[in-house]
Scaffold this motif. Structure first.
Motif, PDB file in Angstrom:
ATOM      1  N   LEU A 146       0.822  -1.210   0.000  1.00 46.19           N
ATOM      2  CA  LEU A 146       0.000   0.000   0.000  1.00 46.19           C
ATOM      3  C   LEU A 146       0.855   1.259   0.000  1.00 46.19           C
ATOM      4  O   LEU A 146       0.323   2.358  -0.019  1.00 46.19           O
ATOM      5  CB  LEU A 146      -0.922  -0.005   1.226  1.00 46.19           C
ATOM      6  N   LEU A 147       2.171   1.096   0.006  1.00 45.25           N
ATOM      7  CA  LEU A 147       3.064   2.245  -0.056  1.00 45.25           C
ATOM      8  C   LEU A 147       3.067   2.800  -1.481  1.00 45.25           C
ATOM      9  O   LEU A 147       3.188   2.053  -2.450  1.00 45.25           O
ATOM     10  CB  LEU A 147       4.485   1.845   0.341  1.00 45.25           C
ATOM     11  N   ASN A 148       2.909   4.089  -1.603  1.00 43.50           N
ATOM     12  CA  ASN A 148       2.990   4.770  -2.906  1.00 43.50           C
ATOM     13  C   ASN A 148       1.983   4.233  -3.922  1.00 43.50           C
ATOM     14  O   ASN A 148       2.268   4.224  -5.127  1.00 43.50           O
ATOM     15  CB  ASN A 148       4.408   4.652  -3.479  1.00 43.50           C
ATOM     16  N   ILE A 149       0.796   3.813  -3.464  1.00 42.14           N
ATOM     17  CA  ILE A 149      -0.176   3.299  -4.427  1.00 42.14           C
ATOM     18  C   ILE A 149      -0.807   4.405  -5.262  1.00 42.14           C
ATOM     19  O   ILE A 149      -1.588   4.132  -6.166  1.00 42.14           O
ATOM     20  CB  ILE A 149      -1.283   2.471  -3.745  1.00 42.14           C
ATOM     21  N   ASP A 150      -0.471   5.651  -4.952  1.00 40.91           N
ATOM     22  CA  ASP A 150      -0.955   6.756  -5.766  1.00 40.91           C
ATOM     23  C   ASP A 150       0.011   7.087  -6.888  1.00 40.91           C
ATOM     24  O   ASP A 150      -0.211   8.043  -7.631  1.00 40.91           O
ATOM     25  CB  ASP A 150      -1.165   8.004  -4.897  1.00 40.91           C
ATOM     26  N   GLN A 151       1.077   6.287  -7.049  1.00 36.56           N
ATOM     27  CA  GLN A 151       2.067   6.531  -8.088  1.00 36.56           C
ATOM     28  C   GLN A 151       2.191   5.310  -8.993  1.00 36.56           C
ATOM     29  O   GLN A 151       1.923   4.183  -8.559  1.00 36.56           O
ATOM     30  CB  GLN A 151       3.435   6.830  -7.460  1.00 36.56           C
ATOM     31  N   PRO A 152       2.597   5.505 -10.253  1.00 35.62           N
ATOM     32  CA  PRO A 152       2.846   4.348 -11.115  1.00 35.62           C
ATOM     33  C   PRO A 152       3.961   3.500 -10.527  1.00 35.62           C
ATOM     34  O   PRO A 152       4.828   4.011  -9.813  1.00 35.62           O
ATOM     35  CB  PRO A 152       3.279   4.980 -12.448  1.00 35.62           C
ATOM     36  N   PRO A 153       3.977   2.188 -10.802  1.00 36.75           N
ATOM     37  CA  PRO A 153       5.063   1.344 -10.311  1.00 36.75           C
ATOM     38  C   PRO A 153       6.424   1.841 -10.794  1.00 36.75           C
ATOM     39  O   PRO A 153       6.558   2.305 -11.926  1.00 36.75           O
ATOM     40  CB  PRO A 153       4.749  -0.031 -10.922  1.00 36.75           C
ATOM     41  N   LEU A 154       7.408   1.758  -9.939  1.00 35.13           N
ATOM     42  CA  LEU A 154       8.763   2.173 -10.279  1.00 35.13           C
ATOM     43  C   LEU A 154       9.598   0.923 -10.527  1.00 35.13           C
ATOM     44  O   LEU A 154       9.985   0.226  -9.597  1.00 35.13           O
ATOM     45  CB  LEU A 154       9.370   3.010  -9.141  1.00 35.13           C
ATOM     46  N   TYR A 155       9.835   0.624 -11.780  1.00 31.71           N
ATOM     47  CA  TYR A 155      10.595  -0.567 -12.120  1.00 31.71           C
ATOM     48  C   TYR A 155      12.077  -0.214 -12.175  1.00 31.71           C
ATOM     49  O   TYR A 155      12.425   0.917 -12.387  1.00 31.71           O
ATOM     50  CB  TYR A 155      10.099  -1.122 -13.463  1.00 31.71           C
ATOM     51  N   PRO A 156      13.038  -1.171 -11.993  1.00 32.71           N
ATOM     52  CA  PRO A 156      12.821  -2.605 -12.128  1.00 32.71           C
ATOM     53  C   PRO A 156      11.957  -3.193 -11.031  1.00 32.71           C
ATOM     54  O   PRO A 156      12.009  -2.781  -9.895  1.00 32.71           O
ATOM     55  CB  PRO A 156      14.238  -3.201 -12.075  1.00 32.71           C
ATOM     56  N   SER A 157      11.126  -4.138 -11.442  1.00 29.31           N
ATOM     57  CA  SER A 157      10.191  -4.781 -10.544  1.00 29.31           C
ATOM     58  C   SER A 157      10.041  -6.219 -10.995  1.00 29.31           C
ATOM     59  O   SER A 157      10.867  -6.730 -11.754  1.00 29.31           O
ATOM     60  CB  SER A 157       8.860  -4.039 -10.589  1.00 29.31           C
ATOM     61  N   LEU A 158       8.989  -6.880 -10.540  1.00 28.24           N
ATOM     62  CA  LEU A 158       8.751  -8.262 -10.941  1.00 28.24           C
ATOM     63  C   LEU A 158       7.932  -8.264 -12.217  1.00 28.24           C
ATOM     64  O   LEU A 158       6.706  -8.316 -12.180  1.00 28.24           O
ATOM     65  CB  LEU A 158       8.050  -9.012  -9.812  1.00 28.24           C
ATOM     66  N   ASN A 159       8.622  -8.172 -13.337  1.00 27.42           N
ATOM     67  CA  ASN A 159       7.970  -8.018 -14.634  1.00 27.42           C
ATOM     68  C   ASN A 159       8.175  -9.289 -15.439  1.00 27.42           C
ATOM     69  O   ASN A 159       9.256  -9.534 -15.954  1.00 27.42           O
ATOM     70  CB  ASN A 159       8.583  -6.815 -15.358  1.00 27.42           C
ATOM     71  N   PHE A 160       7.151 -10.114 -15.531  1.00 28.13           N
ATOM     72  CA  PHE A 160       7.249 -11.374 -16.255  1.00 28.13           C
ATOM     73  C   PHE A 160       6.309 -11.338 -17.453  1.00 28.13           C
ATOM     74  O   PHE A 160       5.136 -11.030 -17.310  1.00 28.13           O
ATOM     75  CB  PHE A 160       6.885 -12.549 -15.348  1.00 28.13           C
TER      76      PHE A 160
END
Length: 273
Positions: free
Chosen positions: A247-261
């Motif tokens: 729920l942290l920063n859910i007002d922002q787009p995801p900041l990748y690198p992330s779990l992108n499959f």
């Protein structure tokens, strides 16, 4: 897991990606007042003045309209219902709803971290075990590809309807495929086949955060682990689904690198896995 830029395992990849320019961003969460939250509740509640569990998704969908990340149909969203339901009567009263939504939209980072920690800590013992973390992450992985397959089916059905109405259009097969997309069944099969590779990424992330080595994360260790963007992102062609696990920063787009499959091409997905 963390900020690693690649994880090999068959066709499984973790790749850096820029936030989507199309995703709305809430600039002033302070505009979401208690009055507006109460108004939203009253439009969703039943005749008893409560929101039952089966309608909680509708409440979560309202958050998307103001630009928050998708929690609808996600394991984190399901856990939120129980965090909101402080009376444990399997329904949410107006005050419970207002307190919960206010934390999501206007709460401090510590309050959002506490909600996230409690969502992972299913047995309420004050720690997040490896089993609890893996359960949340694996469920989020499967949810991401389930949602993705539904969105792909919607697009291919729409494409088929347009093609049927046009004599000049190419004939589409009954399996709801287009040259751009694999079948729904192939996407889900790929996700299941690669779940173990995703699990290994999650285990590595847990072990790296578990400084004490006792097999469970305390709040400080969990805070360090969740501070990286752990969003699960599934992509096929131009269709992407992101499932939040924090729920942290859910007002922002995801900041990748992330779990992108991302599943490979249609021909690869359709073949044996």
């Amino acid at each position: 897991m963390g900020n690693s830029s690649s994880q090999t395992g068959g066709d499984t990849q973790t790749q850096p990606s820029l936030p989507s320019a199309q995703q709305p961003v809430v600039r002033k969460l302070s505009d979401i007042t208690l009055e507006k939250i109460r108004d939203g509740f009253r439009r969703l509640c039943d005749s008893s003045g409560h929101i039952p569990q089966e309608k909680f998704n509708d409440a979560l969908s309202l958050l998307e309209t103001i630009g928050l990340r998708r929690l609808r149909d996600s394991p984190l969203g399901q856990r939120l219902f129980h965090l909101f339901d402080t009376s444990a009567d399997n329904r949410i009263a107006e005050d419970e709803f207002c307190i919960g939504i206010n934390i999501l939209t206007n709460g401090t980072m510590e309050q959002k971290l506490d909600f996230t920690f409690r969502a992972f800590d299913c047995d309420g013992d004050g720690f997040v075990s490896k089993t609890e973390l893996l359960q949340m992450m694996e469920d989020s992985w499967l949810a991401a590809f389930k949602i993705l397959s539904q969105e792909v089916k919607s697009k291919t059905d729409s494409h088929a309807a347009r093609a049927k109405g046009s004599q000049a259009a190419a004939t589409l097969s009954s399996s709801h495929t287009t040259p751009e997309y694999p079948t729904v069944e192939a996407i889900q099969k790929w996700a299941t086949a690669h779940l173990s590779a995703f699990r290994e990424v999650c285990i590595a992330g847990f072990d790296g955060a578990n400084i004490s080595g006792n097999g469970r994360l305390d709040r400080r260790e969990f805070s360090n682990w969740i501070s990286a963007d752990r969003t699960v992102r599934a992509t096929v062609g131009d269709t992407t689904v992101s499932v939040a696990v924090s729920l942290l920063n859910i007002d922002q787009p995801p900041l990748y690198p992330s779990l992108n499959f991302s599943p490979p091409s249609r021909s690869s997905v359709a073949g044996p896995l």
